[in-house]
Design a protein around this motif. Structure first.
Motif, short mmCIF file in Angstrom:
data_model
loop_
_atom_site.label_atom_id
_atom_site.label_comp_id
_atom_site.label_asym_id
_atom_site.label_seq_id
_atom_site.Cartn_x
_atom_site.Cartn_y
_atom_site.Cartn_z
N TYR A 8 19.50 41.99 11.76
CA TYR A 8 19.18 41.15 10.61
C TYR A 8 18.46 42.01 9.57
N SER A 9 18.44 41.57 8.31
CA SER A 9 17.74 42.34 7.27
C SER A 9 16.23 42.24 7.49
N ALA A 10 15.48 43.16 6.85
CA ALA A 10 14.02 43.13 7.00
C ALA A 10 13.47 41.77 6.55
N ALA A 11 13.99 41.24 5.44
CA ALA A 11 13.49 39.94 4.95
C ALA A 11 13.74 38.86 6.00
N GLN A 12 14.95 38.85 6.60
CA GLN A 12 15.25 37.83 7.62
C GLN A 12 14.31 37.97 8.82
N ILE A 13 14.02 39.22 9.18
CA ILE A 13 13.17 39.46 10.35
C ILE A 13 11.74 38.98 10.08
N TYR A 14 11.20 39.30 8.90
CA TYR A 14 9.83 38.87 8.61
C TYR A 14 9.75 37.35 8.48
N VAL A 15 10.76 36.75 7.87
CA VAL A 15 10.74 35.29 7.72
C VAL A 15 10.88 34.62 9.10
N HIS A 16 11.68 35.22 10.00
CA HIS A 16 11.82 34.68 11.36
C HIS A 16 10.47 34.63 12.06
N TRP A 17 9.71 35.75 12.03
CA TRP A 17 8.44 35.79 12.77
C TRP A 17 7.36 34.97 12.07
N ALA A 18 7.40 34.94 10.73
CA ALA A 18 6.43 34.08 10.02
C ALA A 18 6.70 32.62 10.39
N GLY A 19 7.98 32.24 10.44
CA GLY A 19 8.35 30.86 10.80
C GLY A 19 7.89 30.53 12.22
N ALA A 20 8.09 31.48 13.15
CA ALA A 20 7.68 31.24 14.54
C ALA A 20 6.16 31.03 14.61
N ALA A 21 5.40 31.83 13.82
CA ALA A 21 3.93 31.69 13.83
C ALA A 21 3.53 30.31 13.26
N LEU A 22 4.23 29.87 12.21
CA LEU A 22 3.90 28.57 11.62
C LEU A 22 4.20 27.43 12.60
N VAL A 23 5.33 27.55 13.33
CA VAL A 23 5.66 26.50 14.32
C VAL A 23 4.56 26.42 15.37
N MET A 24 4.08 27.59 15.81
CA MET A 24 2.99 27.58 16.81
C MET A 24 1.73 26.94 16.23
N ALA A 25 1.43 27.25 14.96
CA ALA A 25 0.24 26.68 14.32
C ALA A 25 0.38 25.15 14.23
N LEU A 26 1.63 24.68 14.01
CA LEU A 26 1.85 23.24 13.90
C LEU A 26 1.60 22.53 15.22
N PHE A 27 2.10 23.12 16.31
CA PHE A 27 1.84 22.50 17.62
C PHE A 27 0.35 22.57 17.94
N ALA A 28 -0.27 23.71 17.61
CA ALA A 28 -1.70 23.87 17.91
C ALA A 28 -2.52 22.81 17.16
N THR A 29 -2.28 22.65 15.84
CA THR A 29 -3.08 21.68 15.07
C THR A 29 -2.86 20.26 15.60
N ALA A 30 -1.57 19.93 15.95
CA ALA A 30 -1.28 18.57 16.43
C ALA A 30 -1.94 18.33 17.79
N TRP A 31 -1.83 19.29 18.68
CA TRP A 31 -2.34 19.07 20.05
C TRP A 31 -3.86 19.15 20.12
N ILE A 32 -4.46 20.12 19.41
CA ILE A 32 -5.92 20.25 19.44
C ILE A 32 -6.54 18.97 18.88
N ARG A 33 -5.90 18.46 17.82
CA ARG A 33 -6.41 17.25 17.16
C ARG A 33 -6.50 16.07 18.14
N GLU A 34 -5.52 15.99 19.05
CA GLU A 34 -5.50 14.86 19.98
C GLU A 34 -6.74 14.83 20.87
N GLY A 35 -7.33 16.00 21.13
CA GLY A 35 -8.50 16.03 22.01
C GLY A 35 -9.82 15.94 21.26
N ILE A 36 -9.78 15.72 19.94
CA ILE A 36 -11.01 15.72 19.14
C ILE A 36 -11.37 14.30 18.70
N GLU A 37 -12.66 13.98 18.79
CA GLU A 37 -13.07 12.62 18.42
C GLU A 37 -13.64 12.54 17.01
#
Ligand code: HEM
Ligand code: HEM
Length: 191
Positions: A8-37
Motif C-alpha cells: 500500500y502507499s505510505a499515505a494508505q499505511i499511515y491512515v490504516h494505523w491512525a484509524g486502528a488507533a482511533l478504533v481502539m480509543a473509541l472502545f476504550a472511551t465507551a468501556w471505561i465510561r461504563e465503569g465510572i459513576e
C-alpha cells in the motif's frame, strides 16, 4: 503500461494505523465510561467518544478516496484464491463498519437531542428528530455494530499475525511503514 505495486502507499499505511488507533480509543472511551459513576467524567468521556468517532468517519472518507485512487496491491505470490477472496470480504466489511458505526452514533446523538460539532467550531447537522423510542433502538444498533466491528477486527488482526508468524509470506509487510522490509513502491509486475 500498468505497474502493480507490492504494498500500500505510505499515505494508505499511515491512515490504516491512525484509524486502528482511533478504533481502539473509541472502545476504550465507551468501556471505561461504563465503569465510572462520576457524572461529569462520564459526560467528558462521551464527548471525547463522539469527537473521536466523527474524526474516524472523516479519516475513513479520506481512506476510501485513497483506495479508490489506487487499488490494493495484488495478493502475495502463492496465496490461495479462497484466502484472497475471504480477505476481500473482511476488508469490505471493515470499510462498511468504519462508516456505519460512527453514523449510527451520530443518529443516536441526534435522537437523544444532542447537536454535534467538530472541535467546537464546525456545527454538524442534526440527522433525525429527538425521540426516546428511536434512541433506544439506535442504541441497540450502535452496540450491535460495535460487536460486529470487534469480531471483524479480531479476525483481521489474527489473520495478519498468522500470516506474519506462521506463513511468513510477507502479507504484513504490505501494511508496514516504509524503511522496513521491501520498499513499498517497487514494481512487481508490468504489462
Ligand atoms: C467506530 C466508531 C465507534 C465505535 C467503535 C463506538 C463504540 C461504542 C461502544 C462499544 C459503545 C457502548 C455500547 C453499549 O454496549 O451500550 C458506544 C456507545 C455510544 N456511542 Fe459510540 N462508537 C463509535 C462512534 C460513535 C459516534 C461517532 C458517536 C456520536 C457522534 C457515538 C455515540 C455514542 C453514544 C451516544 C453512546 C451511548 C453512550 C451511553 O451509554 O449513553 N459513537 N459506542
Ligand atoms: C481497528 C483496527 C483495524 C481496522 C479497522 C483495519 C482495517 C483494514 C482494512 C479496511 C484493510 C484493507 C485496506 C485496503 O485494501 O484498502 C486493512 C488491511 C490490512 N491490515 Fe488492517 N485494520 C485494523 C487493524 C489491523 C491490525 C491490528 C493489523 C496487524 C496485526 C492489520 C494488518 C493489516 C494488513 C497486513 C493489511 C493488508 C492486507 C492485505 O493486503 O492483504 N490491521 N486493514
Amino acid at each position: 503500461m500498468v505497474v502493480h505495486r507490492r504494498a500500500y502507499s505510505a499515505a494508505q499505511i499511515y491512515v490504516h494505523w491512525a484509524g486502528a488507533a482511533l478504533v481502539m480509543a473509541l472502545f476504550a472511551t465507551a468501556w471505561i465510561r461504563e465503569g465510572i459513576e462520576d457524572a461529569a467524567l462520564r459526560r467528558l468521556l462521551l464527548d471525547w467518544h463522539r469527537l473521536v468517532g466523527l474524526v474516524l468517519m472523516a479519516l475513513s472518507a479520506i481512506r476510501l478516496g485513497l483506495r479508490l485512487a489506487r487499488p490494493a496491491p495484488p495478493p502475495v505470490p502463492g496465496m490461495p484464491a479462497w484466502q484472497h477472496a475471504l480477505a476481500g470480504l473482511v476488508h469490505g466489511g471493515l470499510y462498511a463498519l468504519l462508516f456505519l458505526q460512527p453514523l449510527s452514533g451520530w443518529l443516536l446523538a441526534s435522537a437523544r437531542g444532542r447537536a454535534l460539532d467538530l472541535f467546537g467550531w464546525l456545527p454538524l447537522p442534526v440527522l433525525i428528530a429527538k425521540s426516546a423510542e428511536r434512541a433506544e433502538w439506535l442504541g441497540l444498533a450502535h452496540a450491535f455494530l460495535s460487536w460486529a466491528l470487534l469480531a471483524l477486527v479480531g479476525l483481521h488482526a489474527g489473520a495478519a499475525i498468522g500470516h506474519a508468524l506462521i506463513l511468513k509470506d510477507g502479507t504484513l509487510n504490505r501494511m508496514r511503514p516504509r524503511g522496513r522490509g521491501f520498499p513499498a513502491s517497487s514494481p512487481v509486475t508490468e504489462s
